[in-house]
Write an enzyme that holds these catalytic residues in place. Sequence first.
Site, PDB file in Angstrom:
ATOM      1  N   HIS A  50      -6.003 -19.998 -37.595  1.00 47.34           N
ATOM      2  CA  HIS A  50      -5.556 -21.066 -38.495  1.00 47.34           C
ATOM      3  C   HIS A  50      -4.472 -20.549 -39.443  1.00 47.34           C
ATOM      4  CE1 HIS A  50      -6.316 -23.823 -42.081  1.00 47.34           C
ATOM      5  NE2 HIS A  50      -5.998 -24.665 -41.118  1.00 47.34           N
ATOM      6  N   GLU A  77      -1.741 -21.105 -34.905  1.00 48.64           N
ATOM      7  CA  GLU A  77      -1.466 -22.463 -35.339  1.00 48.64           C
ATOM      8  C   GLU A  77      -0.279 -22.548 -36.289  1.00 48.64           C
ATOM      9  OE1 GLU A  77      -3.046 -24.002 -38.647  1.00 48.64           O
ATOM     10  OE2 GLU A  77      -3.081 -26.085 -38.009  1.00 48.64           O
ATOM     11  N   ASP A  79       1.912 -24.839 -38.474  1.00 45.12           N
ATOM     12  CA  ASP A  79       2.161 -26.175 -39.019  1.00 45.12           C
ATOM     13  C   ASP A  79       3.673 -26.328 -39.101  1.00 45.12           C
ATOM     14  OD1 ASP A  79      -0.542 -26.720 -39.410  1.00 45.12           O
ATOM     15  OD2 ASP A  79      -0.547 -25.895 -41.437  1.00 45.12           O
ATOM     16  N   HIS A  92       2.906 -25.193 -44.295  1.00 42.49           N
ATOM     17  CA  HIS A  92       1.801 -26.148 -44.378  1.00 42.49           C
ATOM     18  C   HIS A  92       2.213 -27.459 -45.020  1.00 42.49           C
ATOM     19  CE1 HIS A  92      -2.126 -27.742 -45.938  1.00 42.49           C
ATOM     20  NE2 HIS A  92      -2.443 -27.476 -44.697  1.00 42.49           N
ATOM     21  N   GLU A 183       1.063 -28.153 -35.389  1.00 43.52           N
ATOM     22  CA  GLU A 183       0.693 -29.409 -36.048  1.00 43.52           C
ATOM     23  C   GLU A 183       1.945 -30.084 -36.594  1.00 43.52           C
ATOM     24  OE1 GLU A 183      -2.044 -29.189 -39.384  1.00 43.52           O
ATOM     25  OE2 GLU A 183      -1.650 -31.289 -39.907  1.00 43.52           O
TER      26      GLU A 183
HETATM   27 CA   LIG Z   1      -2.730 -27.110 -39.813  1.00 38.97          CA
END
Ligand SMILES: [Ca+2]
Length: 417
Positions: A50, A77, A79, A92, A183
């Site tokens: 994450h 991950e 973002d 983020h 994301e």
């Molecule tokens: Ca995220």
Amino acid sequence: MRLLRNRTARMLAAAAATLLALSAGAARAHGDDGRGFGHRAEPSPLVIGHRGASGYLPEHTLESYALAIELGADYVEPDLVATKDGHLIARHEPNLIATTNVSALPQFAARKRTVMVDGVPDTGFFASDFTLAEIRQLRAVQAFGDREQGLNGQFGIPTLEEVIALVKRKSDEKGRRIGIYPETKHPTYHQGIGLALEDRLLAVLQKAGWNHRHAPVFIQSFETANLRYLRSRTSVRLVQLVDANDLNPDGSLDFTKPYDKPYDWVVSGRAGLFKDLLTPAGLAEVRTYADGVGPWKYYLIPSACTLVNGACSDVNGDGAVNEADRKLLPATDVIANAHKLGLVVHPYTFRNEQRRLATDHAGNPVNEYLRFFEAGVDGVFSDFADTAVAARVTWKLKQDPSYARCLVSGRRCDRDD
Ligand SMILES: [Ca+2]
Ligand SMILES: [Ca+2]
């Protein structure tokens, strides 16, 4: 003669088409990601780093992703937000103030402003006001005040292309399939400022050879409309994230705005709350455009506190009221209902800190993973990939003690091989 030539050409074309279909089918059956690592070799449950290894290093840096991979993450991950010149960078939030040193750089002081993000005023420095060349002048900082701050100011902000290049190189170095789990952050907001993320993301994936069903890629979003759009444009696996504002004392979820519903529902006037996405009907709707759900973990296993005078009490007497004072409630039926529809379930976020672990886990974060693995999740978003991997080893040994013997044999011992 002409007829014969045509017929021969048609037969040859048909044979070629059959061969192509066969080889494509074989590739699909093998699930090869084009790098020699089969799709079916993907471990289970998946460990998703994450924001990289954000428990240890400033999030969304190449260093954080590399560490997550070193610690055993299967996916990292990033973002994604967009720069002024349309590059996708790993952050983020569109606002760079909490995760970079931007507010300390005099050359950018005049960029500070207030912007509406999903209907909420936000003050700071926005990625869309910076070119990529300017983003290169920034350095990442640890966003969590209770985590190591000593590495602030050392690492740059990577582009999605750089993250992919790192992951491919690490995958080759480690000899295992490693993927990305990007994301799309605030998709409606990005569309509104003329910097839509979706086609940019697909263009980068296409260039990387990863815009296909068996690529080591999951795309996630808290909004629904952009996932539907992506479904019409790509066969890459898509995951519907499901948020909430907070956890109530009794373990039910709080839906205070703006964490009440996907922001595209606010814009389109659709009634409902995030939780509606996880009812059987909601999951069936998600199944029409996505391959999985990424719920806040309390949708799967809630926790409740002990009320004293109407407020959560400091049960363990450490002077603070937090998750460590809460007890787990039974698992909900969300995982079972999702699995009935063939949706994978990847909850977020798993963290090591004692104050973020319910009392049932006895201060050991491995116990939390084991509880969720037992409940049937297919993967976890973790700030501490090493702990998630350790928990998965423990879980495998519980499931199949011969796993340890397999390790001695030198064979690949993943249960899904
Ligand atoms: Ca995220
Ligand atoms: Ca306490």
